[in-house]
Design an enzyme around this catalytic site. Structure first.
Site, short mmCIF file in Angstrom:
data_model
loop_
_atom_site.label_atom_id
_atom_site.label_comp_id
_atom_site.label_asym_id
_atom_site.label_seq_id
_atom_site.Cartn_x
_atom_site.Cartn_y
_atom_site.Cartn_z
N ASP A 122 -6.27 139.60 -31.37
CA ASP A 122 -5.92 140.97 -31.75
C ASP A 122 -5.72 141.83 -30.50
O ASP A 122 -6.68 142.20 -29.82
CB ASP A 122 -7.03 141.57 -32.61
N ASP A 331 1.11 144.84 -31.38
CA ASP A 331 -0.17 144.42 -31.95
C ASP A 331 -0.06 143.02 -32.53
O ASP A 331 0.51 142.81 -33.60
CB ASP A 331 -0.60 145.41 -33.04
#
Length: 528
Positions: A122, A331
């Site tokens: 992440d 992201d």
């Protein structure tokens, strides 16, 4: 009594001044020291030996000299100790489908003895957390998931010899307001964008096991990191998204890339590469090839708290569109791509005009612009190009999701969702086929087309830690024995404050200057 003439007084005063000047000048001092070569026999008990001590002027002798020179040069120039680091299971990342939220994962080893964890990657958050002394965690049994061939693990600080609890007084403790005393263990709580999705527990310091370079045998690196002992998860984390933890890759000081860079192990950079077959690669310290494009990261409210880029314009095929500039977060923890409403509308309408297919809808599909092809093959789909500063461009060649049936392609959809506000998100689906370099040191995102096998032009990405390096010269890690590095000689800086002898010398000069002024006063008086 004999009288002394004024001329005689001048001569005597001048002689006295010369004598005082000679006394005031410091005598030259010579310091000597005996020099000893780094591979001299008397150094053997001091320097940690690395294999056989090299015979003078042998090939090994020159190899080790060169390796030490390279290491010192890196340190002198502020370089990192390792060009690349990656998890001990190899650099490979994997996607496990719907059971795991379509995110990419990698195996990491933590603690002493080491325990393996399958963590989600992440880039939108910082903290590394893993399920730990669970109160409320996702199921860890492989029988609960369709794509796992072994059970997932749970961490416990009490079972790791290298773990250290962090107290509320520790500078890493951001949640100190919830502490009753400074000696209490530091709690953490991280909330994510998904509804009611969070992880909470206690902060712990432990060892993250990594490999370096091209995967030389026994070339392990043990890096201390701060991690979250995740006792309680909620929301998506209980439904299979990151059941075994999450590896935060964000720009914050508590992320793993930050710990590795601040300790001097790597350059402050890392790369992610996602392939068409849902596999990928991850490297810490990767700065990318020379032939790559880039765009600067943008601050958010004056801070570089996440990876944000500015898109100047967008193109569908060869048609570049007005009013399609926007900001977007990069992201890897988001599976899909979201664009602000104004840009989404213009882009989607132009795509609709250029695509070869009949507009349709599919039950359960979250995307608005979907199509049925005229045959069981995917038609040519117009590309989507994001244009950045200095005309650098990021081309998404297939910005669609394709649905397959027993006989082939049954439909496809433009894989973009509209979002409120002026901030978009570029997710994993747009990163496929690229090696993305998050250059945190120079605050820029860089990219180059890649099949996730090549590390740079003419070189392959190491797939696992068992591959050998073609470089015959010893690397800096080969200068290590029992995990201890041989520290190179580094010249120290001169002290800022004067030493005691110098201070005394300055005070003696002050005494002589008083004598000078007194004699000059006498000389002038004698002249009148």
């Amino acid at each position: 009594m004999c009288q002394i003439s004024i001329s005689m007084r001048w001569r005597l005063l001048l002689l006295l001044l010369l004598e005082l000047t000679a006394r005031a000048m410091p005598l030259p001092v010579t310091f000597s020291a005996r020099l000893v070569h780094r591979f001299a026999d008397e150094i053997k008990p001091v320097r940690i030996p690395t294999g056989d001590w090299p015979d003078r002027k042998s090939l090994r002798y020159y190899q080790m000299l060169l390796a030490d020179d390279i290491l010192r040069r890196k340190i002198k120039l502020g370089g990192a100790r390792y060009q690349l680091l990656f998890p001990t299971h190899g650099s490979k990342t994997l996607s496990l489908g719907n059971d795991f939220g379509w995110l990419h994962y990698t195996w990491i080893d933590i603690g002493t003895p080491s325990t393996s964890f399958l963590v989600a990657l992440d880039a939108g958050s910082d903290l590394l957390w893993i399920p730990c002394d669970c109160v409320q965690c996702a199921p860890l049994s492989s029988s609960y998931y369709s794509n796992l061939d072994r059970d997932l693990n749970e961490y416990s600080p009490s079972r790791s010899l290298s773990s250290k609890h962090l107290s509320c007084s520790n500078h890493w403790c951001d949640n100190g307001s919830n502490c009753k005393s400074s000696q209490q263990q530091c709690p953490y709580m991280v909330s994510y964008l998904s509804d009611n999705t969070s992880s909470s527990g206690l902060l712990v310091e432990d060892i993250l096991h990594l490999q370096f370079g091209g995967g030389l045998s026994n070339s392990s690196v043990q890096a201390p990191v701060v991690l979250g002992c995740g006792m309680k998860q909620s929301g998506g984390y209980l439904d299979g998204v990151a059941p075994d933890g999450l590896l935060g890759l964000g720009p914050g000081e508590s992320s793993v890339p930050s710990f590795l860079a601040n300790s001097g192990l790597i350059h402050n950079s890392f790369s992610l590469c996602f392939n068409e077959d849902d596999s990928g690669r991850m490297f810490f310290g990767d700065q990318g090839p020379t032939i790559q494009q880039s765009t600067p990261f943008l601050p958010l409210d004056g801070l570089y708290s996440t990876y944000i880029v500015g898109v100047d314009s967008s193109c569908i095929g060869n048609t570049c569109l007005k009013m399609t500039s926007f900001k977007a977060q990069i992201d890897s923890g988001t599976s899909f791509t979201f664009l602000p409403g104004h840009a989404y509308g213009v882009i989607a309408e132009e795509f609709d005009q250029q695509v070869n297919g009949s507009r349709s809808s599919f039950e359960g599909s979250p995307w608005e612009y979907c199509y049925v092809p005229s045959s069981q093959e995917l038609p040519k789909v117009p590309s989507l190009t994001l244009v950045f500063q200095q005309n650098n461009s990021f081309v998404v060649y297939n910005p669609v999701f394709v649905f397959y049936g027993n006989e082939g392609v049954i439909g496809f959809c433009l894989a973009i969702q509209p979002t409120e506000g002026d901030m978009g998100t570029i997710g994993q689906n747009f990163m496929t086929g690229y090696r993305l370099v998050f250059d945190r040191e120079n605050k820029k995102l860089a990219w180059s087309r890649s099949n996730c096998q090549d590390l740079s032009v003419g070189k392959r990405m190491p797939l696992s830690p068992n591959e050998t390096s073609p470089n015959p010269l010893p690397s800096d890690e080969q200068q290590r024995t029992n995990g201890h590095a041989v520290a190179p000689a580094v010249a120290g800086r001169a002290p800022h404050k004067s030493s005691a002898p110098l201070s005394r010398m300055n005070s003696s000069f002050r005494v002589y200057w008083h004598c000078y002024f007194f004699l000059l006063f006498q000389l002038v008086s004698a002249s009148y």
